[in-house]
Design a protein around this motif. Structure first.
Motif, PDB file in Angstrom:
ATOM      1  N   LEU A 107       0.983  -1.246  -0.137  1.00  0.00           N
ATOM      2  CA  LEU A 107      -0.006   0.045   0.084  1.00  0.00           C
ATOM      3  C   LEU A 107       0.911   1.120   0.151  1.00  0.00           C
ATOM      4  O   LEU A 107       0.940   1.923   1.111  1.00  0.00           O
ATOM      5  CB  LEU A 107      -0.905   0.055   1.277  1.00  0.00           C
ATOM      6  CG  LEU A 107      -2.107  -1.042   1.156  1.00  0.00           C
ATOM      7  CD1 LEU A 107      -2.941  -1.112   2.533  1.00  0.00           C
ATOM      8  CD2 LEU A 107      -2.772  -1.290  -0.059  1.00  0.00           C
ATOM      9  N   GLU A 108       1.296   1.660  -1.004  1.00  0.00           N
ATOM     10  CA  GLU A 108       1.927   2.914  -1.244  1.00  0.00           C
ATOM     11  C   GLU A 108       1.220   4.034  -1.320  1.00  0.00           C
ATOM     12  O   GLU A 108       1.417   5.062  -1.212  1.00  0.00           O
ATOM     13  CB  GLU A 108       2.863   3.043  -2.579  1.00  0.00           C
ATOM     14  CG  GLU A 108       4.087   2.159  -2.713  1.00  0.00           C
ATOM     15  CD  GLU A 108       5.182   2.475  -1.663  1.00  0.00           C
ATOM     16  OE1 GLU A 108       5.646   3.416  -1.545  1.00  0.00           O
ATOM     17  OE2 GLU A 108       5.572   1.717  -0.773  1.00  0.00           O
ATOM     18  N   SER A 109      -0.219   3.834  -1.154  1.00  0.00           N
ATOM     19  CA  SER A 109      -1.394   5.045  -0.941  1.00  0.00           C
ATOM     20  C   SER A 109      -0.884   5.616   0.398  1.00  0.00           C
ATOM     21  O   SER A 109      -1.313   6.646   0.843  1.00  0.00           O
ATOM     22  CB  SER A 109      -2.398   4.294  -0.933  1.00  0.00           C
ATOM     23  OG  SER A 109      -2.703   3.205  -0.179  1.00  0.00           O
ATOM     24  N   GLY A 159       0.295  10.033  -0.508  1.00  0.00           N
ATOM     25  CA  GLY A 159      -0.456   9.133  -1.288  1.00  0.00           C
ATOM     26  C   GLY A 159       0.146   8.292  -2.465  1.00  0.00           C
ATOM     27  O   GLY A 159      -0.662   7.984  -3.147  1.00  0.00           O
ATOM     28  N   SER A 160       1.542   8.388  -2.518  1.00  0.00           N
ATOM     29  CA  SER A 160       1.875   7.730  -3.598  1.00  0.00           C
ATOM     30  C   SER A 160       3.402   7.230  -3.392  1.00  0.00           C
ATOM     31  O   SER A 160       4.243   7.938  -2.687  1.00  0.00           O
ATOM     32  CB  SER A 160       1.988   8.711  -4.952  1.00  0.00           C
ATOM     33  OG  SER A 160       2.858   8.167  -5.995  1.00  0.00           O
ATOM     34  N   PHE A 161       3.837   6.357  -4.213  1.00  0.00           N
ATOM     35  CA  PHE A 161       5.331   5.917  -4.068  1.00  0.00           C
ATOM     36  C   PHE A 161       6.347   6.786  -4.454  1.00  0.00           C
ATOM     37  O   PHE A 161       7.562   6.703  -4.257  1.00  0.00           O
ATOM     38  CB  PHE A 161       5.347   4.373  -4.700  1.00  0.00           C
ATOM     39  CG  PHE A 161       5.595   4.829  -6.323  1.00  0.00           C
ATOM     40  CD1 PHE A 161       6.853   4.712  -7.026  1.00  0.00           C
ATOM     41  CD2 PHE A 161       4.651   5.005  -7.185  1.00  0.00           C
ATOM     42  CE1 PHE A 161       7.267   4.882  -8.313  1.00  0.00           C
ATOM     43  CE2 PHE A 161       4.573   5.212  -8.475  1.00  0.00           C
ATOM     44  CZ  PHE A 161       5.961   5.307  -9.016  1.00  0.00           C
ATOM     45  N   VAL A 180      -7.352  17.111  -8.252  1.00  0.00           N
ATOM     46  CA  VAL A 180      -6.789  16.695  -6.729  1.00  0.00           C
ATOM     47  C   VAL A 180      -5.409  16.416  -6.606  1.00  0.00           C
ATOM     48  O   VAL A 180      -4.756  17.105  -5.703  1.00  0.00           O
ATOM     49  CB  VAL A 180      -7.396  15.446  -6.386  1.00  0.00           C
ATOM     50  CG1 VAL A 180      -6.878  14.169  -7.411  1.00  0.00           C
ATOM     51  CG2 VAL A 180      -7.280  15.084  -4.804  1.00  0.00           C
ATOM     52  N   LYS A 181      -4.576  16.376  -7.810  1.00  0.00           N
ATOM     53  CA  LYS A 181      -3.095  16.225  -7.750  1.00  0.00           C
ATOM     54  C   LYS A 181      -2.595  17.508  -8.127  1.00  0.00           C
ATOM     55  O   LYS A 181      -1.493  17.744  -7.305  1.00  0.00           O
ATOM     56  CB  LYS A 181      -2.595  14.990  -8.905  1.00  0.00           C
ATOM     57  CG  LYS A 181      -2.966  13.734  -8.520  1.00  0.00           C
ATOM     58  CD  LYS A 181      -2.580  12.770  -9.739  1.00  0.00           C
ATOM     59  CE  LYS A 181      -2.861  11.550  -9.335  1.00  0.00           C
ATOM     60  NZ  LYS A 181      -2.291  10.248 -10.354  1.00  0.00           N
ATOM     61  N   ARG A 182      -3.143  18.403  -8.841  1.00  0.00           N
ATOM     62  CA  ARG A 182      -2.764  19.799  -8.988  1.00  0.00           C
ATOM     63  C   ARG A 182      -2.876  20.555  -7.855  1.00  0.00           C
ATOM     64  O   ARG A 182      -1.908  21.337  -7.290  1.00  0.00           O
ATOM     65  CB  ARG A 182      -3.501  20.472 -10.278  1.00  0.00           C
ATOM     66  CG  ARG A 182      -3.205  19.974 -11.563  1.00  0.00           C
ATOM     67  CD  ARG A 182      -4.050  20.338 -12.814  1.00  0.00           C
ATOM     68  NE  ARG A 182      -4.391  21.930 -12.773  1.00  0.00           N
ATOM     69  CZ  ARG A 182      -5.299  22.278 -13.541  1.00  0.00           C
ATOM     70  NH1 ARG A 182      -6.002  21.538 -14.542  1.00  0.00           N
ATOM     71  NH2 ARG A 182      -5.600  23.545 -13.558  1.00  0.00           N
ATOM     72  N   GLU A 183      -3.900  20.455  -7.102  1.00  0.00           N
ATOM     73  CA  GLU A 183      -4.032  21.265  -5.889  1.00  0.00           C
ATOM     74  C   GLU A 183      -3.466  20.752  -4.737  1.00  0.00           C
ATOM     75  O   GLU A 183      -2.930  21.706  -4.185  1.00  0.00           O
ATOM     76  CB  GLU A 183      -5.635  20.999  -5.734  1.00  0.00           C
ATOM     77  CG  GLU A 183      -6.703  21.776  -6.540  1.00  0.00           C
ATOM     78  CD  GLU A 183      -8.261  21.428  -6.105  1.00  0.00           C
ATOM     79  OE1 GLU A 183      -8.165  20.649  -5.053  1.00  0.00           O
ATOM     80  OE2 GLU A 183      -8.988  22.442  -6.391  1.00  0.00           O
ATOM     81  N   GLY A 195      -2.978   6.402  -4.189  1.00  0.00           N
ATOM     82  CA  GLY A 195      -4.468   6.458  -3.841  1.00  0.00           C
ATOM     83  C   GLY A 195      -5.185   7.735  -4.037  1.00  0.00           C
ATOM     84  O   GLY A 195      -6.184   7.834  -3.598  1.00  0.00           O
ATOM     85  N   ASN A 196      -4.515   8.477  -4.956  1.00  0.00           N
ATOM     86  CA  ASN A 196      -4.840   9.765  -5.006  1.00  0.00           C
ATOM     87  C   ASN A 196      -5.968   9.689  -6.271  1.00  0.00           C
ATOM     88  O   ASN A 196      -5.746  10.586  -7.319  1.00  0.00           O
ATOM     89  CB  ASN A 196      -3.831  10.949  -5.377  1.00  0.00           C
ATOM     90  CG  ASN A 196      -2.810  10.990  -4.504  1.00  0.00           C
ATOM     91  OD1 ASN A 196      -3.221  10.988  -3.194  1.00  0.00           O
ATOM     92  ND2 ASN A 196      -1.522  10.884  -4.715  1.00  0.00           N
ATOM     93  N   ILE A 197      -7.303   9.398  -6.008  1.00  0.00           N
ATOM     94  CA  ILE A 197      -8.367   9.513  -6.831  1.00  0.00           C
ATOM     95  C   ILE A 197      -9.236  10.522  -6.587  1.00  0.00           C
ATOM     96  O   ILE A 197      -9.613  10.802  -5.362  1.00  0.00           O
ATOM     97  CB  ILE A 197      -8.906   8.130  -6.831  1.00  0.00           C
ATOM     98  CG1 ILE A 197     -10.039   7.648  -7.976  1.00  0.00           C
ATOM     99  CG2 ILE A 197      -9.613   7.845  -5.508  1.00  0.00           C
ATOM    100  CD1 ILE A 197     -10.675   6.784  -8.119  1.00  0.00           C
TER     101      ILE A 197
END
Length: 306
Positions: free
Chosen positions: A22-24, A29-31, A86-89, A289-291
């Motif tokens: 779970l790299e979330s 929230g990411s590897f 969500v990733k930009r913000e 997990g950045n959905i």
């Protein structure tokens, strides 16, 4: 990387058979934090003082922004205009300066290289770099430490940073463990490259069709490709339908919610077992997990995705 990237959990999705890395659980929230921090930390104080720049659809952007903030460096991020909001913000919230360009991965790399040449920024590549690869490889070592009996590791592949890092670390430690890469059918450049023995580049218009935004790279990095040819056992592809179905299955537990790119490796185990090596104990990396909340709602409700 102690104190920045964490040693993430192996979650028993099917106890004794199939586990999720779970790299979330990473702070971003990411590897991607693993490689980004390793690269930025390797720079001299003088290099960091001039600022760092990268090009990314989102998770590497956050990794570089997080690492730069932790190490006192300015971060400039070139992102595609179709990157998830969500990733930009999240990247902006970490203090990075964001520059938007078109959807092609080659376009954002070119813009970053131009800005680096103009302003003296140090480029922190998303995958085609040995320091990035070494940072991502720590995932493989953690899996071997936590589950010594593992027989097969499934890892998503876009540009190849994670895959080259994990495969190199695992094969140099436990060469009998199988390492299988997984990518979307709609962005199958890595499989095409692996099969042909030479780098294949796909048009941006083709790879942008996949829901897995983190895997929309048009080709593997040259450095990554050499590691992959040497240490990876095979590359398989999965359909968009099965990526969505895997997202639904993972979302049944709040702990295992994944973004589309993070669900790809698990999809291979759940729907394509016949394409994988026989294994009594398999681990799939959930890369992030950045959905976007709206996308997750649409998937859970079975609505068509634009």
């Amino acid at each position: 990387m102690q104190g920045i990237a964490i040693h993430t959990e192996l979650f028993p999705f099917r106890e004794g058979e199939f586990y999720l890395k779970l790299e979330s659980q990473q702070p971003i929230g990411s590897f991607k934090l693993r490689g980004a921090y390793n690269k930025v930390a390797s720079l001299s104080p003088e290099q960091r003082s001039g600022g760092v720049i990268t090009y990314s659809s989102g998770n590497h952007a956050q990794g570089v922004a997080y690492a730069a903030r932790a190490l006192g460096a300015k971060a400039i991020i070139v992102m595609p205009n179709n990157a998830p909001l969500v990733k930009r913000e999240a990247t902006a919230a970490l203090g990075a300066e964001i520059i938007l360009v078109g959807s092609g991965s080659a376009e954002r790399q070119q813009r970053a290289e131009e800005l680096a040449a103009q302003h003296g920024y140090v480029i922190v590549p998303p995958y085609n770099d040995e320091k990035i690869i070494a940072g991502q490889g720590t995932m493989g070592l953690e899996i071997l430490d936590d589950l010594p009996q593992v027989e097969c590791i499934l890892a998503p592949v876009g540009g190849g940073g994670m895959l080259s890092g994990i495969s190199t670390a695992v094969k140099l430690t436990r060469p009998e463990v199988k390492v299988i890469a997984v990518e979307p059918e709609l962005a199958g450049d890595a499989q095409a490259s692996f099969r042909s023995g030479k780098l294949v580049q796909l048009p941006a218009s083709d790879v942008s069709r996949t829901l897995a935004d983190g895997l929309r790279t048009q080709s593997l990095g040259p450095i990554n490709f050499e590691h992959i040819r040497k240490y990876v056992d095979d590359i398989v592809t999965v359909s968009e339908k099965d990526i969505r179905e895997t997202l639904k299955l993972l979302a049944a537990n709040p702990k295992t919610i994944a973004e589309p790119s993070g669900a790809v490796a698990a999809a291979a185990y759940l729907f394509y077992r016949d394409r994988l090596p026989k294994s009594k104990l398999t681990v799939a990396v959930v890369s992030g997990g950045n959905i976007e909340p709206q996308l997750l709602r649409e998937i859970l409700q079975g609505e068509p995705i634009e």
